[in-house]
Scaffold this active site. Structure first.
Site, PDB file in Angstrom:
ATOM      1  N   VAL A 156     -41.387   8.797  61.575  1.00 32.85           N
ATOM      2  CA  VAL A 156     -42.578   8.568  61.735  1.00 32.85           C
ATOM      3  C   VAL A 156     -43.276   7.965  60.994  1.00 32.85           C
ATOM      4  O   VAL A 156     -44.149   8.456  59.938  1.00 32.85           O
ATOM      5  CB  VAL A 156     -42.373   9.434  62.828  1.00 32.85           C
ATOM      6  CG1 VAL A 156     -43.840   9.231  63.879  1.00 32.85           C
ATOM      7  CG2 VAL A 156     -41.450  10.075  62.930  1.00 32.85           C
ATOM      8  N   HIS A 216     -50.845   7.986  68.634  1.00 30.64           N
ATOM      9  CA  HIS A 216     -49.320   8.564  69.029  1.00 30.64           C
ATOM     10  C   HIS A 216     -48.423   9.418  68.054  1.00 30.64           C
ATOM     11  O   HIS A 216     -47.958  10.550  68.222  1.00 30.64           O
ATOM     12  CB  HIS A 216     -48.752   7.420  69.087  1.00 30.64           C
ATOM     13  CG  HIS A 216     -47.797   7.351  69.985  1.00 30.64           C
ATOM     14  ND1 HIS A 216     -47.779   8.063  71.609  1.00 30.64           N
ATOM     15  CD2 HIS A 216     -46.030   7.380  69.445  1.00 30.64           C
ATOM     16  CE1 HIS A 216     -46.188   7.288  71.446  1.00 30.64           C
ATOM     17  NE2 HIS A 216     -45.651   7.029  70.810  1.00 30.64           N
ATOM     18  N   PHE A 266     -33.745  19.651  59.529  1.00 27.07           N
ATOM     19  CA  PHE A 266     -34.994  18.688  59.529  1.00 27.07           C
ATOM     20  C   PHE A 266     -35.302  17.570  58.628  1.00 27.07           C
ATOM     21  O   PHE A 266     -35.367  17.838  58.023  1.00 27.07           O
ATOM     22  CB  PHE A 266     -36.059  19.547  59.785  1.00 27.07           C
ATOM     23  CG  PHE A 266     -37.626  19.312  59.772  1.00 27.07           C
ATOM     24  CD1 PHE A 266     -37.388  19.022  61.716  1.00 27.07           C
ATOM     25  CD2 PHE A 266     -38.050  18.557  58.949  1.00 27.07           C
ATOM     26  CE1 PHE A 266     -38.520  17.672  62.095  1.00 27.07           C
ATOM     27  CE2 PHE A 266     -40.194  17.934  59.220  1.00 27.07           C
ATOM     28  CZ  PHE A 266     -39.400  17.718  61.034  1.00 27.07           C
TER      29      PHE A 266
HETATM   30  N1  RBF Z   1     -40.155   6.346  67.011  1.00 23.66           N
HETATM   31  C1  RBF Z   1     -39.552   6.942  65.576  1.00 23.66           C
HETATM   32  O1  RBF Z   1     -38.764   7.229  65.537  1.00 23.66           O
HETATM   33  N2  RBF Z   1     -40.990   6.672  64.721  1.00 23.66           N
HETATM   34  C2  RBF Z   1     -41.741   6.033  64.798  1.00 23.66           C
HETATM   35  O2  RBF Z   1     -43.121   5.603  63.915  1.00 23.66           O
HETATM   36  C3  RBF Z   1     -42.323   5.262  66.395  1.00 23.66           C
HETATM   37  N3  RBF Z   1     -43.291   5.269  66.764  1.00 23.66           N
HETATM   38  C4  RBF Z   1     -43.580   4.759  67.656  1.00 23.66           C
HETATM   39  C5  RBF Z   1     -45.311   4.463  67.993  1.00 23.66           C
HETATM   40  C6  RBF Z   1     -45.168   4.187  69.324  1.00 23.66           C
HETATM   41  C7  RBF Z   1     -46.874   3.337  69.776  1.00 23.66           C
HETATM   42  C8  RBF Z   1     -44.448   4.779  70.301  1.00 23.66           C
HETATM   43  C9  RBF Z   1     -45.153   4.210  71.553  1.00 23.66           C
HETATM   44  C10 RBF Z   1     -43.828   5.333  69.950  1.00 23.66           C
HETATM   45  C11 RBF Z   1     -42.727   5.042  68.707  1.00 23.66           C
HETATM   46  N4  RBF Z   1     -41.250   5.785  68.298  1.00 23.66           N
HETATM   47  C12 RBF Z   1     -41.408   5.739  66.779  1.00 23.66           C
HETATM   48  C13 RBF Z   1     -40.752   5.909  69.095  1.00 23.66           C
HETATM   49  C14 RBF Z   1     -40.580   7.310  70.324  1.00 23.66           C
HETATM   50  O3  RBF Z   1     -39.535   7.875  69.671  1.00 23.66           O
HETATM   51  C15 RBF Z   1     -39.772   7.152  71.360  1.00 23.66           C
HETATM   52  O4  RBF Z   1     -38.550   6.633  71.087  1.00 23.66           O
HETATM   53  C16 RBF Z   1     -40.574   6.218  72.134  1.00 23.66           C
HETATM   54  O5  RBF Z   1     -41.698   7.046  73.024  1.00 23.66           O
HETATM   55  C17 RBF Z   1     -39.110   6.365  73.581  1.00 23.66           C
HETATM   56  O6  RBF Z   1     -39.130   7.654  73.884  1.00 23.66           O
END
Ligand code: RBF
Length: 161
Positions: free
Chosen positions: A82, A89, A114
């Site tokens: 992430v 977020h 983890f």
């Molecule tokens: N999922 C990740 O694994 N890494 C990320 O950096 C990441 N950034 C996200 C940023 C935003 C604004 C959103 C809406 C989702 C992001 N997600 C990311 C996806 C999240 O883990 C998930 O798959 C979605 O929100 C759908 O449930």
């Protein structure tokens, strides 16, 4: 938190263990490194490799880890990355995945490795992804830690009758 101070784990006689890997798909290059590191760790430990279960994002890791923990695996390893953006977020996703994976491990008794990177920048994530030039190999570490925990728990016979 820094990677300095990580233990050199010596884990033996674990070739019979069944270990599942679940991996998110955001940030492909980093994820490729984490997945390769995790599979390399399984080979190093003499554990049979299985193709990782892929979920869309890190948010989906806890529910997938919970399903795998209920299917007879000795350990589950969750991999994701992430990266902080310009909104809150990041904090919600990091908190959700961290608490979710903790809950899976504690409620099922199945150790969960983890391997989720939570970074300010992509450069920080690449440096921890076990790629050529990376300083750390967090996919490998997550598998080794989960398996070492299974081995530690196996060595304890307990005192309750
Ligand atoms: N999922 C990740 O694994 N890494 C990320 O950096 C990441 N950034 C996200 C940023 C935003 C604004 C959103 C809406 C989702 C992001 N997600 C990311 C996806 C999240 O883990 C998930 O798959 C979605 O929100 C759908 O449930």
């Amino acid at each position: 938190m820094s990677g300095k101070g990580a233990p050199e784990l010596s884990v033996q006689n674990v070739g019979d263990l069944k270990v599942a890997v679940v991996a998110a798909q955001w940030h492909e290059k980093v994820m490729d490194g984490l997945v390769d590191g995790a599979l390399r760790a399984l080979r190093d430990l003499g554990i049979e490799e299985a193709a990782p279960l892929r979920v869309p994002g890190s948010w989906e890791l806890p529910v997938a880890a919970r399903a795998l923990a209920g299917r007879g695996y000795d350990a589950v390893v969750a991999l994701g990355v992430v990266i902080r953006g310009g909104t809150p977020h990041f904090d919600y996703v990091c908190q959700g995945v961290t608490q979710g994976l903790t809950q899976v491990a504690v409620e099922t008794g199945v150790p969960v490795g983890f391997g989720v990177l939570t970074c300010d920048t992509e450069e920080q994530a690449l440096d921890r992804a076990g790629l050529d030039g990376s300083h750390e190999d967090k996919g490998h570490e997550a598998v080794t830690a989960a398996v070492a925990t299974v081995a530690a728990l196996r060595s304890v016979s307990g005192t309750r009758r």
